[in-house]
Design a protein around this motif. Structure first.
Motif, short mmCIF file in Angstrom:
data_model
loop_
_atom_site.label_atom_id
_atom_site.label_comp_id
_atom_site.label_asym_id
_atom_site.label_seq_id
_atom_site.Cartn_x
_atom_site.Cartn_y
_atom_site.Cartn_z
N ARG A 1 106.09 -31.19 94.57
CA ARG A 1 106.73 -29.88 94.73
C ARG A 1 107.48 -29.54 93.45
O ARG A 1 107.90 -30.44 92.71
N PRO A 2 107.69 -28.27 93.19
CA PRO A 2 108.58 -27.93 92.07
C PRO A 2 110.00 -28.41 92.40
O PRO A 2 110.43 -28.35 93.55
N SER B 1 107.55 -30.03 86.24
CA SER B 1 107.74 -28.90 87.17
C SER B 1 109.09 -28.23 86.97
O SER B 1 109.25 -27.04 87.25
N ARG C 1 105.53 -27.09 82.25
CA ARG C 1 105.60 -26.35 83.51
C ARG C 1 104.26 -25.67 83.81
O ARG C 1 103.78 -25.70 84.94
N SER C 2 103.64 -25.07 82.81
CA SER C 2 102.35 -24.42 83.01
C SER C 2 101.27 -25.42 83.43
O SER C 2 100.45 -25.13 84.30
N TRP D 1 101.78 -28.29 84.98
CA TRP D 1 102.05 -28.68 86.37
C TRP D 1 101.48 -27.64 87.34
O TRP D 1 100.84 -28.00 88.33
N GLU D 2 101.71 -26.37 87.08
CA GLU D 2 101.21 -25.32 87.96
C GLU D 2 99.69 -25.35 88.07
O GLU D 2 99.12 -25.05 89.12
N GLU D 3 99.03 -25.74 86.98
CA GLU D 3 97.57 -25.75 86.94
C GLU D 3 96.96 -26.96 87.64
O GLU D 3 95.95 -26.85 88.34
N THR E 1 100.20 -29.61 91.59
CA THR E 1 100.96 -29.12 92.74
C THR E 1 100.66 -29.97 93.98
O THR E 1 99.64 -30.66 94.05
#
Length: 347
Positions: free
Chosen positions: A159-160, A266, A320-321, A323-325, A328
């Motif tokens: 999770r973030p 994240s 961060r980018s 992680w989003e890709e 998650t």
């Protein structure tokens, strides 16, 4: 589908957190049970994430305990799961074979270890599918004799890190707004290389009193390391530790695919890491600063990050980018459910 997650960890470690993240990321359907030794520190978190938790009178923090086979076998027969997913718990896979009627999955969370040829043969015989959390782990599993057709690589997800005001986070650790804070979230064990981190930090901090080191975690070295650092011990909730920090450092001698690195990304933290094990599968030169394991090398890396705010911002945003890709909880749960579905369809 009915899934039984089995672990023997009594602390809050990577295996338990992976189960928690799977629960948080899945889209629903079926039932998930989690069985672990009585008094496990992650029980409350697994319940909150939606697991039906069962605390057992079994040995903690061991992969194999002959005396616990019967207890786990009885549990499996009572629950009737389609999948028994064990996290380092060879006892659980043996019990599942004896109980019958289910498929077994094993996640390799760490690199190294193993019990020799005999243990490898038993492991292969009682494992229908192994989940490697990195390519490095998959290579190690094959070297130990597990056929490649029984291995699937599923990267960890998280999770973030929740939002928390910087001032509130820092107040929790006695830090001020002007401090430049490096955090390391890792068990205090020799493999995590805290001794060299402390020496490297001393070199990088020099006479700058506002440069602080926050060490989060328990372990065999807790209370024995000294040095210029704030020791928090093991924390149930590490949100404040990440949100208080400007830099994340993980300079281990060995890693598989560290959850704490993904968590730090994240949170948008620039990361200083050693390129060991599965770490290069998560981070590259665009998303982290690599360092060697010596105090001199670690100090050089920390100094670079302390003195270059633009570099910190660039690495933090890129991490961060990424992680989003790729990392998650939703992606992790989806990929793990794909493994479960594949096994169930085989019949």
């Amino acid at each position: 589908m009915r899934i039984l997650q089995l672990l023997t960890d009594t602390n809050i470690g990577g295996a338990g957190v992976c189960i928690e993240n799977y629960l948080l990321g899945r889209m629903g359907g079926g039932e998930v049970f989690a069985a672990l030794p009585k008094g496990g520190k992650i029980v409350r978190r697994l319940k909150a994430a939606g697991a039906k938790v069962i605390e057992l009178d079994i040995a903690g923090d061991v992969s194999f305990s002959r005396g616990d086979i019967g207890t786990i076998k009885d549990l499996i027969r009572c629950i009737g799961p389609d999948i028994v997913h064990t996290h380092g718990c060879l006892t659980g896979r043996i019990a599942a074979r004896l109980a019958g009627g289910c498929k077994t999955v094993y996640t390799k969370h760490t690199l190294g270890g193993g019990g020799g040829r005999a243990a490898s043969l038993v492991n292969a015989a009682v494992t229908d599918m192994a989940v490697a959390v990195s390519q490095a782990a998959a290579i190690e599993l094959m070297a130990a004799g597990l056929p490649g057709k029984k291995i699937r690589v599923v990267y960890n997800g998280c999770r973030p890190v929740p939002e928390l005001s910087r001032s509130a986070a820092r107040t929790a650790f006695g830090l001020t707004e002007d401090d430049l804070v490096t955090v390391c979230v890792a068990r205090l064990e020799p493999v995590k290389n805290h001794t060299e981190l402390l020496k490297g930090f001393e070199k990088a901090a020099g006479g700058c009193e506002n440069r602080k080191l926050l060490l989060v975690g328990g372990g065999s070295l807790y209370g024995k390391l000294g040095g210029r650092a704030i020791y928090t011990g093991e924390l149930v909730d590490i949100t404040a530790a990440y949100r208080a920090a400007d830099i994340f450092a993980l300079v281990s001698l060995s890693e598989n695919l560290p959850l704490t690195l993904i968590e730090a990304m994240s949170a948008g933290l620039p990361c200083l890491v050693t390129p060991v094990g599965g770490v290069p599968e998560v981070a590259d030169a665009d998303t982290a600063l690599f360092t060697g394991t010596s105090a001199e090398e670690i100090g050089t890396g920390l100094t670079q990050l302390f003195e270059d705010g633009a570099l910190r911002a660039r690495l933090g945003a890129a991490g961060r980018s990424l992680w989003e890709e790729k990392f998650t909880v939703e992606g992790y749960a989806r990929n793990l459910d794909r493994v479960y579905g594949e096994l169930v369809q085989r019949g």
